[in-house]
Design an enzyme around this catalytic site. Structure first.
Site, short mmCIF file in Angstrom:
data_model
loop_
_atom_site.label_atom_id
_atom_site.label_comp_id
_atom_site.label_asym_id
_atom_site.label_seq_id
_atom_site.Cartn_x
_atom_site.Cartn_y
_atom_site.Cartn_z
N LYS A 115 0.85 -1.19 0.00
CA LYS A 115 0.00 0.00 0.00
C LYS A 115 0.89 1.24 0.00
CE LYS A 115 -3.75 2.38 2.41
NZ LYS A 115 -4.73 2.31 3.51
N ASP A 258 -16.75 -0.07 -0.33
CA ASP A 258 -15.46 -0.52 -0.84
C ASP A 258 -14.45 -0.73 0.26
OD1 ASP A 258 -15.77 2.51 -1.02
OD2 ASP A 258 -13.61 2.33 -1.21
#
Length: 503
Positions: A115, A258
């Site tokens: 990430k 999401d």
């Protein structure tokens, strides 16, 4: 480096087998002069990695996105996945991994993701980077939640770089190595349903069912409909997750569809917060102007998100009645799980809770206590820590409530509650009650001011406090005398910390 120390993520992941409609192959964007910030031995052990590998330069370069090619010699093909979703209750259309890039899948079935590894086709104008500040928070909270027994994605490593990243100010870049059995979200299903891509929708559902919910194939409930059983299983996992969040006082901050895991994991640590003073309506995300994701709204929002998932799965279930029935399980599982969690915090075993969560000891003790904590703005974690200590130290059943009365203004109301509590506690084995409370009430949680303290040290080049904080959070129920201050009341300046979606 000895070859045996290298991580075993040689095979292409099962998600990759779904085909190009689900992702884009791409290479992480390298960062200059990467350095270690922290690593998690616990996650390394979970993954079956040789701990020696995390000490190598190869590991540093790989987990910073600097040593990955497309495709890599060992078969890894980094990729970013596409999904859609509802953000703050509004359909946002196509989203996707805007700064997360999956390296592959390990031999034990864990997906490994970087990430902050650079732009992807789903970055929507963003730079694809993450900053040190937010990355430290995600790294520490991922591991803290796991130690609390709350389902979560994990964090293997955190690396940093002097690369400048523009947010409200210029900050330095960082990359978190995230680990999970799957990073699939509700939004993945919404994406294909919204585009009427039913073959892809079915392929995704079949993959997740076969990989993580195989019992749904043979379950006779809901007319034996595997997809309805799947929705029910996800609903129940999500219900139990939310019960744990509420019991520990955790605010997620951005419960968009999401950001909801199909495995019932806590995922995407952004503007999260553990409650200090108990405030049911607390909003931890300063970007949430409408208070949609306030602490006391989280269980209802989770159900709303599940309803969106149900709509996405409706073409596969092919029955509105079965879809609604599958979702209805949330309404029974959440209150039952929450009652169990809260009564455990009081030392009362599950079989003492009565036949229904709203009856018996829950209504008698938990609801009035939460009202007292809210009315008196009592520190949530410290109250239950002190209550645990009081029960542990009780002599012949006589509990000394003075340490708790000291942090409550309305003592008369609390005294009445403590009398009722003592009467109920007398009906169970006190030693067992004390043991249950010890396992249910952490001394240490990642409060905002603690995160801010180690962030400031790291921004000044001192990364030792991050690893020290990690060690404490990996054992949150222990006393850790050397770090007693971290279990104390937050300083006055803690109320000025503003956490937003910026990271």
């Amino acid at each position: 480096m000895n070859e045996s120390t290298a991580p075993q993520w040689h095979r292409p992941g099962r998600f990759e087998a779904l085909g190009p409609a689900f992702f884009t192959y791409l290479q992480p964007t390298p960062v200059p002069a990467p350095h270690w910030v922290a690593t998690s031995a616990s996650t390394s052990q979970l993954m079956g990695l040789n701990p020696e590998w995390l000490q190598t330069d190869e590991a540093l370069q790989t987990l910073s996105g600097n040593a990955v090619s497309v495709p890599s010699p060992d078969g890894r093909k980094p990729l970013a996945s596409v999904y859609s979703g509802h953000q703050f209750g509004v359909w946002a259309g196509q989203l996707g991994d805007g700064r997360a890039i999956m390296l592959g899948e390990t031999s034990l079935g864990f997906e490994v993701q970087l990430k902050g590894a650079g732009r992807t086709p789903y970055s929507r104008g963003g730079d694809g980077r993450a900053v040190l500040r937010s990355s430290i928070r995600e790294f520490l909270c991922s591991e803290a939640m796991a130690a609390l027994g709350i389902p979560t994605t994990r964090a293997l490593a955190l690396t940093g770089s002097p690369l400048s990243v523009a947010r409200e100010t210029l900050e330095t870049a960082a990359i978190v190595t995230r680990v999970a059995e799957s990073f699939v979200r509700f939004g993945h299903f919404e994406h294909f349903a919204a585009r009427d891509m039913q073959e892809e929708l079915k392929a995704l559902a079949d993959l997740i069912i076969d990989q993580h919910y195989p019992e749904c194939r043979t379950a006779t409930a809901l007319q034996g409909n595997a997809y309805a059983n799947f929705l029910q299983a996800v609903s129940e996992r999500t219900a139990r997750l939310l019960a744990q969040w509420q019991a520990v006082g955790f605010c997620h901050g951005v419960m968009n569809t999401d950001n909801m895991s199909i495995l019932g994991l806590t995922i995407d640590y952004g503007p999260f917060q553990f409650l200090d003073a108990f405030d049911p309506g607390h909003v931890c995300n300063h970007s949430d102007n409408q208070g949609r994701y306030a602490f006391n709204r989280q269980p209802q929002v989770a159900y709303w998100n599940l309803y969106c998932l149900g709509q996405a799965l409706l073409p596969l279930i092919d029955s509105e009645e079965l879809t609604i029935a599958a979702l209805d399980s949330y309404k029974t599982v959440f209150p039952a799980a929450y009652a169990t969690q809260m009564l455990s915090k009081l030392g009362l075993p599950e079989d003492a809770a009565g036949t229904a969560p709203a009856d018996g000891r829950f209504a008698l003790l938990v609801n009035p206590l939460l009202q007292i904590l809210a009315d008196n703005k009592v520190d949530y974690t410290i109250f239950f820590t002190r209550l645990t200590e009081a029960v542990q130290q009780a002599q012949e059943g006589n509990i000394d409530f003075e340490p708790l009365r000291d942090i409550i203004l309305d003592r008369a109301t609390f005294d009445a509650w403590s009398l009722t509590y003592s009467e109920q506690l007398a009906q169970v084995d006190q030693a067992q009650a004390a043991d249950l409370m010890q396992k249910s009430n952490p001394c240490f949680v990642l409060r905002n001011h603690l995160g801010e303290t180690v962030i400031r040290a790291a921004q000044g080049g001192d990364f030792a406090p991050v690893q020290q904080m990690l060690a404490v959070l990996h054992a949150p129920y222990d006393s850790h005398p050397a770090y007693a201050d971290w279990a104390g009341f937050p300083p006055d300046w803690a109320t000025t910390i503003e956490i937003s979606c910026s990271s």
